[in-house]
Design an enzyme around this catalytic site. Structure first.
Site, short mmCIF file in Angstrom:
data_model
loop_
_atom_site.label_atom_id
_atom_site.label_comp_id
_atom_site.label_asym_id
_atom_site.label_seq_id
_atom_site.Cartn_x
_atom_site.Cartn_y
_atom_site.Cartn_z
N GLU A 217 0.83 -1.20 0.00
CA GLU A 217 0.00 0.00 0.00
C GLU A 217 0.87 1.26 0.00
O GLU A 217 1.79 1.38 0.81
CB GLU A 217 -0.90 -0.04 1.25
CG GLU A 217 -1.90 1.09 1.36
CD GLU A 217 -2.81 0.93 2.60
OE1 GLU A 217 -2.89 -0.18 3.17
OE2 GLU A 217 -3.43 1.93 3.00
N ASP A 242 -3.51 4.58 -1.56
CA ASP A 242 -4.28 5.17 -0.46
C ASP A 242 -4.17 6.69 -0.62
O ASP A 242 -5.00 7.33 -1.27
CB ASP A 242 -3.70 4.65 0.87
CG ASP A 242 -4.29 5.30 2.12
OD1 ASP A 242 -5.08 6.25 1.99
OD2 ASP A 242 -3.95 4.89 3.25
O1 OSB Z 1 -2.47 4.55 6.01
O2 OSB Z 1 -4.17 3.32 6.26
C1 OSB Z 1 -3.40 4.18 6.70
C2 OSB Z 1 -4.27 4.96 10.33
C3 OSB Z 1 -4.16 6.33 10.33
C4 OSB Z 1 -3.77 6.98 9.18
C5 OSB Z 1 -3.50 6.24 8.03
C6 OSB Z 1 -3.64 4.87 8.01
C7 OSB Z 1 -4.01 4.21 9.20
C8 OSB Z 1 -4.10 2.76 9.32
C9 OSB Z 1 -4.95 2.19 10.43
O3 OSB Z 1 -3.49 1.99 8.63
C10 OSB Z 1 -6.34 1.98 9.97
C11 OSB Z 1 -7.25 1.71 11.15
O4 OSB Z 1 -7.00 0.74 11.85
O5 OSB Z 1 -8.20 2.48 11.35
MG MG Z 2 -2.59 3.44 4.20
#
Ligand code: OSB
Ligand code: MG
Length: 377
Positions: A217, A242
C-alpha cells in the site's frame, strides 16, 4: 429533510495504545464531530478523520474546523426537501471550495446519516449495500522490535482477523516481512508504507516481492501516480493506492495508467459517501480490488465504514476493526464487535445517533459551537 441546527465539536480521548506509522505516532485521538438536527427532530452525525497534525494528509483537526464553520456550513440552506438525489449532489454544492475532502466528508456524512434517521431507512440500504456481513483485517503499527510485532500478530490471528497489514518503512521492512512469513507461513499478509519510499529504493521493494504479499500500500509519494506506474511494472506484488486517491476521477486515471491494481477507499479522503459510491463503481467496472480503509475512527466513523463496505464491490477485507482495538470505551454503545471471529455484521441501523453515548461525547468534548445554516430568502 430540512436542516434546523448544526453543532460542531472538537473532541479528544486517549487511545488504548499508541499507533506508529512511517509518518509518526498517534496516542491522543483528536477529532471534529458534526451533528445535524433536522426540522422533524432527527439527528445525524459525521466524524471528521483529519488528524492532529498534517502528516497523513495536509488537513488537520484545526483546518477542518475552520473550513467547516467558515465555508462549508454557510453553503447549506434550509432546503424545502432534501432527497437522496440531493445528497448525491452535495459534492457539486461543495465544489467551489478546493480540497478539504475530510471536512467536506464530515458534513456530507452527517447529512446522509440524518436522512437515514429521518426516513427510518438503514444507511447501508440508502447507499446500495447488499452484504450482511463483512470480513475484517487488522492494521498493525511499527513496534519496538520484531519479537514484539510477532506476539501482536499472534494475538490478532487468534482473534480471527482475516488478514494482517503491517506498517513498513526503510529499515523496518524486508526482515520484518521475512520473520512474519517464517513464523506464520502463508497467512493473508500485506504491507503499508505510507509513502516512505522512492523509485531509488527499487531493489529493496523487489525483495518484498519474494514474500507474495497480497499488496503493498502506497509505497511512493503521497502526491504521485506516475512513479507508481513505473514501480508496478517492476513488481509482481499488486500496488494499492491510499494517499494518492482523492476522488473517483483520481482512481480512474490511476487505473488507466496502471499505477495500481487495488484501491484503499477512505470516505474522508475522497470527500464523502457520494464520491465513494462513484469510486466504488469505477473499481467494479475495471475489475480493480477495493477495500475500505480506516483512520483510527471512533464508533461513529466505524459504523459508517461498515455501512459503506456492504456494497458488493468491496472484495477484500478492510481495516475497520472492532472498537476495542482502539478505545477502552467508545462513543457508541454497544461498541463495534465481531459477529463471529473476523467478521462484522452490517446492522439495519437508521443513523448512528441511537447508538451514541451522549455522556461520553460530552466528556470527550473540548470545544463546541452551534452554527446555523443560512436561511433561504
Ligand atoms: O495509512 O491506512 C493508513 C491509520 C491512520 C492513518 C493512516 C492509516 C491508518 C491505518 C490504520 O493503517 C487503519 C485503522 O486501523 O483504522
Ligand atoms: Mg494506508
Amino acid at each position: 429533510m430540512q436542516v434546523r441546527k448544526l453543532t460542531l465539536r472538537k473532541l479528544s480521548a486517549m487511545m488504548r495504545e499508541p499507533f506508529e506509522t512511517s509518518f509518526g505516532r498517534e496516542e491522543l485521538k483528536e477529532l471534529v464531530l458534526v451533528e445535524v438536527e433536522t426540522a422533524a427532530g432527527a439527528v445525524g452525525f459525521g466524524e471528521c478523520v483529519a488528524m492532529t497534525g498534517p502528516f497523513y494528509s495536509s488537513e488537520t483537526t484545526e483546518t477542518a474546523w475552520h473550513i467547516l464553520r467558515s465555508y462549508l456550513v454557510p453553503l447549506l440552506r434550509d432546503w424545502e426537501a432534501l432527497t437522496p438525489a440531493d445528497l448525491r449532489q452535495l459534492p457539486e454544492r461543495f465544489k467551489s471550495i478546493r480540497g478539504h475532502q475530510m471536512a467536506k466528508a464530515a458534513l456530507e456524512m452527517a447529512l446522509w446519516d440524518a436522512f437515514a434517521a429521518e426516513t427510518r431507512t438503514p444507511l447501508h440500504r440508502l447507499l446500495g449495500g447488499t452484504r450482511s456481513e463483512i470480513p475484517v483485517g487488522i492494521s498493525v503499527g511499527i513496534q519496538a522490535d520484531i519479537p514484539a510485532l510477532l506476539r501482536k500478530i499472534e494475538g490478532y490471528l487468534a482473534q480471527g482477523f482475516q488478514r494482517v497489514k503491517v506498517k513498513i518503512k526503510p529499515g523496518w521492512d524486508v526482515d520484518v516481512i521475512a520473520a512474519i512469513r517464517s513464523e506464520f507461513g502463508d497467512i493473508p499478509l500485506m504491507a503499508d508504507a505510507n509513502s516512505a519510499y522512492s523509485l531509488g529504493d527499487i531493489d529493496r521493494l523487489r525483495r518484498l516481492d519474494e514474500h507474495r504479499l497480497m499488496m503493498i500500500e502506497q509505497p511512493l509519494a503521497y502526491d504521485d501516480v506516475i512513479d507508481h506506474v513505473q514501480l508496478q511494472q517492476q513488481l509482481q506484488t499488486p500496488i494499492c493506492l491510499d494517499e494518492s486517491i482523492h476522488s473517483a476521477a483520481d482512481a480512474r486515471k490511476a487505473i488507466e495508467l496502471g499505477a495500481c491494481r487495488i484501491i484503499n477507499l477512505k470516505v474522508g479522503r475522497v470527500g464523502g459517501f457520494a464520491e465513494s459510491l462513484k469510486l466504488h463503481d469505477v473499481c467494479r467496472d475495471n475489475g480493480i480490488g477495493l477495500w475500505c480503509g480506516g483512520m483510527l475512527e471512533t464508533g461513529i466513523g466505524r459504523l459508517h465504514n461498515i455501512a459503506l463496505t456492504a456494497l458488493p464491490g468491496f472484495n477484500l477485507p478492510g481495516d475497520t476493526a472492532p472498537s476495542a482495538r482502539y478505545f477502552e470505551e467508545d462513543l457508541i454503545d454497544p461498541a463495534v464487535s465481531f459477529s463471529r471471529p473476523g467478521f462484522l455484521a452490517v446492522e439495519d441501523l437508521c443513523g448512528v445517533a441511537e447508538r451514541v453515548r451522549r455522556d461520553r461525547m460530552e466528556r470527550w468534548t473540548r470545544v463546541s459551537e452551534v452554527v446555523k445554516p443560512t436561511e433561504v430568502k
